[in-house]
Write a protein that holds these residues in place. Sequence first.
Motif, PDB file in Angstrom:
ATOM      1  N   ALA A 229       0.873  -1.180   0.000  1.00  0.00           N
ATOM      2  CA  ALA A 229       0.000   0.000   0.000  1.00  0.00           C
ATOM      3  C   ALA A 229       0.902   1.219   0.000  1.00  0.00           C
TER       4      ALA A 229
ATOM      5  N   ARG B 211      -4.288   2.103  -1.841  1.00  0.00           N
ATOM      6  CA  ARG B 211      -3.707   1.080  -2.703  1.00  0.00           C
ATOM      7  C   ARG B 211      -2.971   1.758  -3.855  1.00  0.00           C
TER       8      ARG B 211
ATOM      9  N   THR C 202      -0.641  -3.970 -10.244  1.00  0.00           N
ATOM     10  CA  THR C 202      -0.911  -5.030  -9.282  1.00  0.00           C
ATOM     11  C   THR C 202      -1.128  -6.345 -10.021  1.00  0.00           C
TER      12      THR C 202
ATOM     13  N   GLU D 109      -5.361  -8.001  -1.754  1.00  0.00           N
ATOM     14  CA  GLU D 109      -6.329  -7.677  -0.707  1.00  0.00           C
ATOM     15  C   GLU D 109      -6.146  -8.579   0.509  1.00  0.00           C
TER      16      GLU D 109
ATOM     17  N   TYR E 200     -10.184   0.407  -5.544  1.00  0.00           N
ATOM     18  CA  TYR E 200      -8.847   0.668  -6.051  1.00  0.00           C
ATOM     19  C   TYR E 200      -8.734   2.099  -6.528  1.00  0.00           C
TER      20      TYR E 200
END
Length: 223
Positions: A161, A170, A176, A183, A220
């Motif tokens: 993060a 995030r 990602t 998560e 997000y």
Amino acid sequence: MSEQSGEGGTHLPVEEVVREVVIPAGVAGAAELVMDVRCYAVAQPAGIVIIDTGLPGTEDGIAAAVEALGGTFADVRDIVLTHLHMDHVGSLFAVAERAPHAAIYAGGPDSMDIRAPRRVTPISEGAVIQDFGVLATPGHTKGHVSLFHEPTGTLFMGDAAGTESGEVIRGPEAFTADAALAEESLERIADLGPDRILFAHGAEVASPADALARMVGGPYRQG
């Protein structure tokens, strides 16, 4: 120098190195994205630990951080890479060549894809590097790791993060590898409840465990 004091009076001497990177529009979202990139030098019992090596050309800033801890590159014993992205390994060759006594570590799935002047030792959940415990926090990359200094409750979070305007966020979803796994890693870190979190992108925030808990479960960032 930034120091964290634990309940038992333990101190963690830390120096950060900060540089800026501009991500063009269309790469991580519709707008241009300006981000800081942070890596760290930390004094430890057996020598200095460097956490990430930043963008290419960061080695002089890392040298200054090491000197601020009272050492030289000869005192660096460990280089830990939270993951394989270039803004975290960009100065690895320059730093490793100037710190010949340092072992190099990265999460197992990432380690084989990191170019280095000598072997990158794969690490996984439960590994110990001096006073740091290794946490497997995959999602941003398959082999992303975080480091937890339990005596002071200090977590080096890498790119699990970041922060913006005093809140934990995030990173862009475009960077990602596995959002669902990321998560799960965030939820695990939130359950850990660290007293202090040092991020690779963004400054520290007040009450970081509370800020992280507020973010978990939200959308997000679109960039």
